[in-house]
Design a protein around this motif. Structure first.
Motif, short mmCIF file in Angstrom:
data_model
loop_
_atom_site.label_atom_id
_atom_site.label_comp_id
_atom_site.label_asym_id
_atom_site.label_seq_id
_atom_site.Cartn_x
_atom_site.Cartn_y
_atom_site.Cartn_z
N LYS A 178 0.84 -1.19 0.00
CA LYS A 178 0.00 0.00 0.00
C LYS A 178 0.88 1.25 0.00
O LYS A 178 1.97 1.26 0.58
N GLY A 389 -11.88 7.29 -5.02
CA GLY A 389 -12.83 6.45 -4.32
C GLY A 389 -13.04 6.89 -2.89
O GLY A 389 -12.45 7.88 -2.43
N GLU A 393 -8.66 6.65 -2.75
CA GLU A 393 -7.81 5.83 -3.61
C GLU A 393 -8.02 6.19 -5.07
O GLU A 393 -9.10 6.63 -5.47
N TYR A 394 -6.95 6.02 -5.86
CA TYR A 394 -7.08 6.15 -7.31
C TYR A 394 -8.06 5.10 -7.82
O TYR A 394 -8.14 3.98 -7.30
N LEU A 395 -8.78 5.45 -8.88
CA LEU A 395 -9.63 4.50 -9.59
C LEU A 395 -9.11 4.34 -11.02
O LEU A 395 -8.41 5.21 -11.54
N GLU A 396 -9.49 3.25 -11.65
CA GLU A 396 -9.02 2.97 -13.01
C GLU A 396 -9.79 3.80 -14.03
O GLU A 396 -11.00 3.97 -13.93
N GLU A 399 -11.79 -0.03 -16.53
CA GLU A 399 -11.90 -1.09 -15.53
C GLU A 399 -11.16 -2.35 -15.97
O GLU A 399 -11.29 -2.81 -17.09
N LYS A 406 -6.12 0.92 -6.72
CA LYS A 406 -6.90 1.02 -5.47
C LYS A 406 -6.00 0.97 -4.25
O LYS A 406 -6.45 1.28 -3.13
N ASN A 407 -4.76 0.59 -4.42
CA ASN A 407 -3.82 0.50 -3.31
C ASN A 407 -2.95 1.74 -3.15
O ASN A 407 -1.99 1.74 -2.38
N HIS A 409 -3.38 5.63 -2.05
CA HIS A 409 -4.30 6.56 -1.43
C HIS A 409 -3.74 7.98 -1.51
O HIS A 409 -2.58 8.22 -1.14
N ARG A 439 -9.74 1.50 5.43
CA ARG A 439 -9.69 0.80 4.15
C ARG A 439 -8.40 -0.02 4.02
O ARG A 439 -8.42 -1.16 3.52
N ASP A 443 -8.46 -3.98 3.40
CA ASP A 443 -7.83 -4.58 2.22
C ASP A 443 -6.75 -5.58 2.60
O ASP A 443 -6.65 -6.67 2.01
#
Length: 482
Positions: A178, A389, A393-396, A399, A406-407, A409, A439, A443
């Motif tokens: 992370k 998110g 967290e970053y999002l794609e 997808e 997502k790992n 932040h 989170r 995770d």
């Protein structure tokens, strides 16, 4: 090093009453150096390190590019305000533990009456408090360590680091599951330099994010571009250092004085901001952009007390030329020349500007990928912010193409459009640090579910055997005899 004294009894009692930190419950993984790497060792890094420790998450490393703690962070370096811009009553890195708060620290040293007399926290006092917090909680920070590239490697990251050891720099690679980007105002971009200034040499131009030799400006004519707090702070510092003339140029006809974000500074909006529809979050960000970033009243009064301070509202430089070692421009039909120019023009969000993000930037979903406003409400600068998110967290962007995002932040101002605050500053700590830590905990737990399932189904030794109560077991035949 900040000394810990008997005056910190409240803080000592706080740690005693909450008990020792839990043991690290995260199963080790072969080839993994760190469960979490926090990038940035300022107030964010130390607060996250403590919060993760209290969550029982071990193998956490805080890295900072600064050579040592005296050069780390902004408060004793690039920050130039006399007082913090936020109310003294806001929850900070103590996150729910009053004995570790600024107020407890301050009152232990100067008394409750003195605390009651201050309106906002002096910048240097805040720096003292953060140093105490770091040492009191024994938060280790690896100074002289710069993240140069994040390389995805399946379920973890390979972090390319430049580590300074004395006068040498060595490149190393470490692994982490992370990442928390607590790397300040430029953490997802860089200083915003207007095009008109970009041709000026560094001997004549500096951004407020840079170290500036204000003593060298004594007796000089200085131009400051910008109308927000950092511009006023830089102008004041130049004046206090003995600058001959300071001219501040602001695009707006009036200096922004309406802090529109206060309209949503109540628990309902603060706690639930992320759950607002995209259209509302976008409109709130646009409202802020239209209203402008407001400098505190005392920042304005700090410069206006000088007769050699000159404000140019409603002006924008169209050109800047260098002649005879000075910067020349023309504003409202008047020719002006300056010995030095300071750009208090904020920061641009652009992931591509960050070398450490180069390998992943193209996969990150931005607001312009997620939300298309009406043409009249478009804003390229806001559209460049990452669309984050619930745990920042970053999002794609697409997808399935970059599930590792997502790992990572994002605990820096790039979260502004998604979360409505200058994330990374004090106002965001109470809400967002617990959300990110929860989170990370979730995770890491679910990623090793098999190991945890085995652990929670494991055999537990009995606390006692039947001999403890054997003599008290009811037996009818004995009762009848009695």
């Amino acid at each position: 090093m900040t000394q810990i004294t008997h005056s910190d009894q409240h803080a000592l009692d706080t740690l005693r009453l909450i008990g020792p930190a839990p043991d690290n419950w995260v199963p080790p993984r072969e080839g993994i150096d760190h469960n979490v790497v926090i990038v940035g060792g300022g107030q964010t890094g130390t607060a996250f390190a403590f919060a993760l420790q209290r969550a029982g998450i071990g193998q956490v490393s805080v890295i900072d590019a600064a050579a040592d703690e005296d050069q780390s962070g902004v408060w004793l370096n690039r920050a130039r305000m006399n007082k913090l811009r936020t109310p003294k009553s806001l929850v900070g890195p103590e996150v729910g533990l009053p004995g570790l708060s600024f107020q407890a620290w301050y009152e232990a040293r100067f008394g409750a009456e003195s605390y009651g007399e201050i309106d906002r926290i002096a910048r240097t006092r805040w720096a003292e408090y953060l140093a105490w917090y770091r040492h009191f909680l024994e938060i280790p920070i690896r100074y002289g360590t710069r993240l140069t590239r994040i390389e995805p490697a399946g379920e973890h990251f390979r972090l390319h680091l430049d580590v300074r050891d004395g006068g040498t720099v060595r490149s190393v690679v470490e692994t982490a599951r992370k990442i928390v980007l607590g790397n300040g105002v430029a953490g997802n971009g860089g200083p915003n330099i207007p095009a008109v200034l970009k041709t000026l040499p560094s001997t004549l131009l500096a951004h407020t994010s840079e170290a500036i030799d204000f003593a060298a400006l004594r007796g000089k004519s200085v131009a400051v571009i910008g109308g927000a707090a950092s511009a006023f702070d830089a102008a004041a510092t130049a004046l206090e250092a003995g600058a001959g003339q300071v001219h501040l140029f602001a695009r707006r006809e009036r200096i922004a004085s309406v802090p529109v974000t206060r309209a949503r500074a109540y628990p309902g909006a603060y706690d639930n901001y992320f759950h607002l529809p995209d259209a509302i979050r976008w409109s709130q960000a646009r409202r802020f952009r239209r209203a402008g970033s407001t400098p505190p009243l005392d920042a304005v009064e700090r410069v206006t007390r000088f007769a050699n301070f000159h404000l140019h509202p409603g002006t924008q430089w169209s050109h800047a030329d260098v002649r005879n070692g000075r910067v020349e421009t023309e504003v409202a039909g008047e020719s002006l020349a300056f010995d030095f120019v300071i750009a208090g023009t904020g920061y641009a969000i652009d992931l591509a500007l960050r070398p450490e993000l180069a390998q992943i930037a193209g996969h990150v979903r931005l607001w312009r990928d997620q939300y298309v406003p009406a043409a009249s409400d478009s804003d390229d600068a806001l559209g460049a912010h990452p669309y984050l998110g619930a745990a920042l967290e970053y999002l794609e962007k697409v997808e399935g193409e970059a599930p590792y995002l997502k790992n990572i932040h994002v605990y820096n101002p790039a979260a502004f459009v998604s979360f409505g605050l200058p994330v990374g500053d004090v106002p965001s700590m109470k809400r967002d640090i617990p959300a990110v830590v929860q989170r990370i905990s979730r995770d890491l737990f679910l990623a090793d579910l098999d190991a945890h399932e085995a652990r929670i189904h494991g055999d537990i030794a009995a606390d006692f055997d039947e001999s403890v109560y054997a003599q008290s077991v009811w037996q009818r035949d004995r009762a009848d005899v009695a």
